[in-house]
Scaffold this motif. Structure first.
Motif, PDB file in Angstrom:
ATOM      1  N   ALA A 113       0.835  -1.197   0.000  1.00  0.00           N
ATOM      2  CA  ALA A 113       0.000   0.000   0.000  1.00  0.00           C
ATOM      3  C   ALA A 113       0.876   1.255   0.000  1.00  0.00           C
ATOM      4  CB  ALA A 113      -0.921  -0.008   1.217  1.00  0.00           C
ATOM      5  N   GLU A 114       1.971   1.183   0.730  1.00  0.00           N
ATOM      6  CA  GLU A 114       2.918   2.303   0.782  1.00  0.00           C
ATOM      7  C   GLU A 114       3.534   2.547  -0.597  1.00  0.00           C
ATOM      8  OE1 GLU A 114       6.721   2.279   3.310  1.00  0.00           O
ATOM      9  OE2 GLU A 114       5.065   2.040   4.754  1.00  0.00           O
ATOM     10  N   THR A 115       3.962   1.452  -1.239  1.00  0.00           N
ATOM     11  CA  THR A 115       4.566   1.569  -2.565  1.00  0.00           C
ATOM     12  C   THR A 115       3.562   2.130  -3.557  1.00  0.00           C
ATOM     13  OG1 THR A 115       5.773  -0.428  -2.001  1.00  0.00           O
ATOM     14  CG2 THR A 115       5.974   0.338  -4.254  1.00  0.00           C
ATOM     15  N   LEU A 116       2.304   1.713  -3.408  1.00  0.00           N
ATOM     16  CA  LEU A 116       1.267   2.213  -4.310  1.00  0.00           C
ATOM     17  C   LEU A 116       1.154   3.737  -4.189  1.00  0.00           C
ATOM     18  CD1 LEU A 116      -1.010   1.408  -6.320  1.00  0.00           C
ATOM     19  CD2 LEU A 116      -2.555   1.345  -4.368  1.00  0.00           C
ATOM     20  N   GLU A 117       1.183   4.234  -2.957  1.00  0.00           N
ATOM     21  CA  GLU A 117       1.128   5.691  -2.759  1.00  0.00           C
ATOM     22  C   GLU A 117       2.327   6.374  -3.410  1.00  0.00           C
ATOM     23  OE1 GLU A 117      -1.230   7.747  -1.911  1.00  0.00           O
ATOM     24  OE2 GLU A 117      -2.435   5.916  -1.813  1.00  0.00           O
ATOM     25  N   MET A 118       3.491   5.719  -3.271  1.00  0.00           N
ATOM     26  CA  MET A 118       4.708   6.261  -3.878  1.00  0.00           C
ATOM     27  C   MET A 118       4.572   6.358  -5.393  1.00  0.00           C
ATOM     28  SD  MET A 118       8.393   4.553  -3.263  1.00  0.00           S
ATOM     29  CE  MET A 118       8.398   3.820  -4.894  1.00  0.00           C
ATOM     30  N   VAL A 119       4.017   5.292  -5.988  1.00  0.00           N
ATOM     31  CA  VAL A 119       3.841   5.286  -7.444  1.00  0.00           C
ATOM     32  C   VAL A 119       2.831   6.366  -7.849  1.00  0.00           C
ATOM     33  CG1 VAL A 119       2.954   3.914  -9.399  1.00  0.00           C
ATOM     34  CG2 VAL A 119       4.538   2.889  -7.774  1.00  0.00           C
ATOM     35  N   TYR A 120       1.758   6.508  -7.039  1.00  0.00           N
ATOM     36  CA  TYR A 120       0.754   7.532  -7.341  1.00  0.00           C
ATOM     37  C   TYR A 120       1.352   8.934  -7.239  1.00  0.00           C
ATOM     38  CZ  TYR A 120      -3.338   4.416  -7.406  1.00  0.00           C
ATOM     39  OH  TYR A 120      -4.266   3.474  -7.740  1.00  0.00           O
ATOM     40  N   THR A 121       2.268   9.124  -6.287  1.00  0.00           N
ATOM     41  CA  THR A 121       2.905  10.442  -6.146  1.00  0.00           C
ATOM     42  C   THR A 121       3.752  10.741  -7.375  1.00  0.00           C
ATOM     43  OG1 THR A 121       3.068   9.873  -3.822  1.00  0.00           O
ATOM     44  CG2 THR A 121       4.198  11.869  -4.518  1.00  0.00           C
ATOM     45  N   ARG A 122       4.429   9.697  -7.856  1.00  0.00           N
ATOM     46  CA  ARG A 122       5.280   9.899  -9.020  1.00  0.00           C
ATOM     47  C   ARG A 122       4.444  10.066 -10.301  1.00  0.00           C
ATOM     48  NH1 ARG A 122       9.956   5.986  -9.213  1.00  0.00           N
ATOM     49  NH2 ARG A 122      11.201   7.615  -8.268  1.00  0.00           N
ATOM     50  N   PHE A 123       3.344   9.337 -10.374  1.00  0.00           N
ATOM     51  CA  PHE A 123       2.474   9.412 -11.569  1.00  0.00           C
ATOM     52  C   PHE A 123       1.062   9.816 -11.147  1.00  0.00           C
ATOM     53  CE2 PHE A 123       5.514   5.917 -12.380  1.00  0.00           C
ATOM     54  CZ  PHE A 123       6.178   6.421 -13.481  1.00  0.00           C
ATOM     55  N   PRO A 124       0.835  11.111 -10.900  1.00  0.00           N
ATOM     56  CA  PRO A 124      -0.494  11.543 -10.439  1.00  0.00           C
ATOM     57  C   PRO A 124      -1.589  11.137 -11.425  1.00  0.00           C
ATOM     58  CG  PRO A 124       1.086  13.350 -10.376  1.00  0.00           C
ATOM     59  CD  PRO A 124       1.762  12.227 -11.058  1.00  0.00           C
ATOM     60  N   ARG A 125      -1.221  11.065 -12.704  1.00  0.00           N
ATOM     61  CA  ARG A 125      -2.217  10.704 -13.700  1.00  0.00           C
ATOM     62  C   ARG A 125      -2.733   9.269 -13.503  1.00  0.00           C
ATOM     63  NH1 ARG A 125      -1.574  13.176 -19.491  1.00  0.00           N
ATOM     64  NH2 ARG A 125       0.390  13.816 -18.569  1.00  0.00           N
ATOM     65  N   LEU A 126      -1.869   8.398 -13.027  1.00  0.00           N
ATOM     66  CA  LEU A 126      -2.311   7.022 -12.767  1.00  0.00           C
ATOM     67  C   LEU A 126      -3.299   7.003 -11.615  1.00  0.00           C
ATOM     68  CD1 LEU A 126       0.909   4.838 -13.142  1.00  0.00           C
ATOM     69  CD2 LEU A 126      -0.843   5.337 -14.844  1.00  0.00           C
ATOM     70  N   LYS A 127      -3.088   7.885 -10.643  1.00  0.00           N
ATOM     71  CA  LYS A 127      -4.011   7.946  -9.511  1.00  0.00           C
ATOM     72  C   LYS A 127      -5.387   8.415  -9.984  1.00  0.00           C
ATOM     73  CE  LYS A 127      -4.471   9.311  -4.731  1.00  0.00           C
ATOM     74  NZ  LYS A 127      -3.892  10.012  -3.599  1.00  0.00           N
ATOM     75  N   GLU A 128      -5.378   9.470 -10.818  1.00  0.00           N
ATOM     76  CA  GLU A 128      -6.642   9.984 -11.369  1.00  0.00           C
ATOM     77  C   GLU A 128      -7.398   8.889 -12.118  1.00  0.00           C
ATOM     78  OE1 GLU A 128      -5.926  13.229 -14.098  1.00  0.00           O
ATOM     79  OE2 GLU A 128      -4.624  14.171 -12.581  1.00  0.00           O
ATOM     80  N   ARG A 129      -6.655   8.066 -12.829  1.00  0.00           N
ATOM     81  CA  ARG A 129      -7.289   7.079 -13.708  1.00  0.00           C
ATOM     82  C   ARG A 129      -7.268   5.686 -13.121  1.00  0.00           C
ATOM     83  NH1 ARG A 129      -6.745   9.540 -19.598  1.00  0.00           N
ATOM     84  NH2 ARG A 129      -7.352  11.562 -18.829  1.00  0.00           N
ATOM     85  N   ARG A 130      -7.143   5.543 -11.821  1.00  0.00           N
ATOM     86  CA  ARG A 130      -6.917   4.223 -11.235  1.00  0.00           C
ATOM     87  C   ARG A 130      -8.030   3.226 -11.520  1.00  0.00           C
ATOM     88  NH1 ARG A 130      -7.855   7.858  -7.296  1.00  0.00           N
ATOM     89  NH2 ARG A 130      -9.564   7.490  -5.836  1.00  0.00           N
ATOM     90  N   ASN A 131      -9.264   3.705 -11.716  1.00  0.00           N
ATOM     91  CA  ASN A 131     -10.360   2.772 -11.986  1.00  0.00           C
ATOM     92  C   ASN A 131     -10.685   2.634 -13.473  1.00  0.00           C
ATOM     93  OD1 ASN A 131     -10.761   2.029  -9.290  1.00  0.00           O
ATOM     94  ND2 ASN A 131     -11.856   3.964  -8.934  1.00  0.00           N
ATOM     95  N   GLN A 132      -9.853   3.265 -14.298  1.00  0.00           N
ATOM     96  CA  GLN A 132     -10.070   3.179 -15.745  1.00  0.00           C
ATOM     97  C   GLN A 132      -9.404   1.908 -16.278  1.00  0.00           C
ATOM     98  OE1 GLN A 132      -9.387   7.021 -17.544  1.00  0.00           O
ATOM     99  NE2 GLN A 132      -8.988   6.071 -19.526  1.00  0.00           N
ATOM    100  N   VAL A 133     -10.027   1.319 -17.311  1.00  0.00           N
ATOM    101  CA  VAL A 133      -9.450   0.121 -17.921  1.00  0.00           C
ATOM    102  C   VAL A 133      -8.190   0.518 -18.694  1.00  0.00           C
ATOM    103  CG1 VAL A 133      -9.880  -1.705 -19.606  1.00  0.00           C
ATOM    104  CG2 VAL A 133     -11.676  -1.028 -18.022  1.00  0.00           C
ATOM    105  N   ALA A 134      -7.110  -0.235 -18.474  1.00  0.00           N
ATOM    106  CA  ALA A 134      -5.799   0.151 -19.001  1.00  0.00           C
ATOM    107  C   ALA A 134      -5.781   0.308 -20.522  1.00  0.00           C
ATOM    108  CB  ALA A 134      -4.745  -0.858 -18.562  1.00  0.00           C
ATOM    109  N   GLY A 135      -6.578  -0.509 -21.218  1.00  0.00           N
ATOM    110  CA  GLY A 135      -6.598  -0.441 -22.672  1.00  0.00           C
ATOM    111  C   GLY A 135      -7.089   0.892 -23.216  1.00  0.00           C
TER     112      GLY A 135
END
Lengths: 236, 294
Positions: A113-135
């Motif tokens: 969970a900590e690493t996930l927050e770290m990744v979200y901090t680095r890629f805010p756009r991934l956080k915004e789109r976290r529930n979007q289908v990757a395709g």
């Protein structure tokens, strides 16, 4: 300390000798670039290091551990991650599901969970789109997801295969900025790129591959000034 | 009222097809192979329950449990021994033909052990069922339980796939084996788990099928197996809800056409509808179009 050491590596694709006994190494904390034309053997090298294709002879050691008998799926747990060519995100799954799969080898949920927050901090756009289908993400966003997924395993060494391929110039710059910050965070990077100029500008050292052999190697800055390299790979 | 009765019987038969189709579709989606021996796992499961109950006098619940474990082991062992060594083979036909071979092998082993004569299967469900509308609508206990088990399996499987790490690993392997390996997922183990789940579901389907049609021969698995395969293709092979919808639809069509059109033609009608669906929508009802990478 040498985090990755490859010695006299030979790989055959059927009867074709794709790698003709190459040797190279990566020091901890470095960015090392593998540069070469199409078909030089760059992707083959990364796939062999990752255990996706078997080697014919030679040796690969990661962190002092011989990888000859280690199955590919064990590498993530040992601290090696791979951002594959063409991104290869799980396109039917959401951004969050993709990221969680990146942490598949890790058992500790709190750390993940900590690493996930770290990744979200680095890629805010991934956080915004976290529930979007990757395709449904753009190419650049998918590349960020592929990098984020690799970082979810908290790797010490990241292999990156053509991260700039097919991206718009803005995204290409962004991706190379990210590679720079990864180094600042203490992650070692082995980078395969066709965009030699960009790769040499971010790398510490580089190896030039030509038809399955290493033609030249050295300090990235020096290679950038090399007349031959400028002509053959930098288009000058 | 009789229409309603036939419809319910169709849903019951359809639930059996759906449970078998789930095994087909999971193995196809994850291991990328058609396991034509899947139908014969049903037969093995039925014989195990028959032996445990009629010969050893065990309680039905224990007999079903033994059958599920037995079929699970059988599924995992066939995958390990017969299919895994062929996974890297240049032609996917090799593993398909092997699966047909495994199918005949299982049938002939059953023939050797139990003989060719038809055995009478004692239904595991003793409940008489319910009577509605002053006796106008009678629903047998077997029918109700079969439908309930079908729904339970569907929801259980969906929860497993979406809520657990192993389930997510299955989806990842189904989409991209290489990328899954890079994430640290053991592809061989994931495929083995898929076979384990699919085969134990086949045992459940076998018990339900034999409780409705209470006879066993070494060949009982093949027809429901083929129909479940049709159901999986009909719903969109690789899709779990697709297998469920395909199975139920097939069961209803079969029973209704047997009742209202012709009992001889019912199977032909089932396959004719499959052909029409595939002509209109080649990926099946819920199947996705697979885009080839250039």
């Amino acid at each position: 300390m040498r985090i990755l050491e490859v010695n006299d590596l030979t790989v055959y694709y059927g009867v074709i000798r794709a790698l003709k006994g190459i040797s190279f190494h990566v020091e901890e904390g470095e960015i090392v670039a593998l540069i070469g034309a199409n078909g030089a053997g760059k992707t083959t090298t990364l796939h062999t290091v990752s255990g996706l294709i078997p080697m014919t002879s030679g040796s690969i050691s990661f962190d002092g551990k011989d990888l000859t008998k280690v199955q590919g799926h064990r590498l993530a747990g040992l601290g090696m991650a791979h951002v594959p060519e063409g991104r290869r995100v799980f396109s039917d799954m959401t951004v969050l599901q993709n990221l969680k799969l990146g942490a598949y080898s890790r058992k500790n949920k709190a750390e993940t969970a900590e690493t996930l927050e770290m990744v979200y901090t680095r890629f805010p756009r991934l956080k915004e789109r976290r529930n979007q289908v990757a395709g449904t993400l753009s190419g650049g966003e998918q590349q960020m997801l592929a990098i984020g997924r690799a970082l979810m395993s908290r790797p010490r060494l990241v292999l990156m295969d053509e991260p700039s391929m097919g991206l718009s110039p803005i995204f290409v710059n962004e991706i190379f900025d990210i590679i720079g910050t990864m180094k600042a965070d203490g992650v070692t990077v082995l980078l395969v790129e066709q965009n030699a100029k960009k790769a040499l500008s971010v790398a510490d050292r580089a190896y030039i591959l030509e038809t399955g052999s290493i033609a030249l190697s050295g300090d990235a800055k020096e290679l950038m000034d090399n007349e031959q390299i400028r002509k053959a790979y930098l288009g000058e | 009222m009789s229409f309603l009765n036939y419809l319910i019987n169709g849903l019951s038969l359809g639930s059996v097809y759906a449970i078998i189709a789930l095994g087909y579709t999971m193995v196809y989606g994850i291991a990328k192979m058609l396991n034509f021996a899947h139908g014969d796992i049903i037969m093995v499961g039925s014989y195990i329950v028959y032996s445990a109950m009629s010969m050893a006098g065990m309680h039905p619940a224990i007999a079903i449990l033994i059958a599920m474990v037995g079929c699970m082991v059988l599924g995992v062992v066939t995958e390990r021994v017969a299919y895994r060594p062929l996974r890297g083979a240049s032609s996917s036909l090799a593993v398909l033909i092997t699966a047909i071979g495994v199918s005949y092998l299982l049938q002939n082993i059953a023939l050797l052990v139990f003989g060719a004569d038809t055995k009478a299967f004692t239904s595991v469900i003793n409940w008489k069922g319910i009577t509605l509308f002053d006796g106008e609508l009678q629903i047998r206990g077997t029918t109700i339980i079969t439908i309930a088990v079908g729904l339970l399996v569907l929801f259980g499987l969906q929860a497993f796939i979406h809520r657990t790490k192993s389930g997510q690993a299955m989806l990842a392997v189904a989409q991209d084996r290489g990328a899954a390996t890079l994430c640290g997922i053991d592809v061989n183990k994931t495929i083995a788990i898929t076979f384990a789940i699919g085969s134990s579901l086949a045992a459940v389907a076998g018990v339900l099928f034999c409780s409705t049609y209470p006879t066993i021969t070494p060949y009982i698995g093949s027809m429901p197996g083929i129909k479940a395969f049709v159901a999986a293709v009909f719903g969109g092979i690789g899709s779990i809800p697709g297998a469920m919808i395909g199975g139920l639809t097939l069961g209803v069509i079969e029973i209704l056409s047997r009742t209202y059109i012709s009992s001889q033609l019912s199977e032909a009608i089932v396959f004719a509808i499959l052909i029409v669906v595939l002509l209109v929508k080649p990926t099946g009802l819920l199947g996705k179009r697979v885009m080839e990478k250039v």
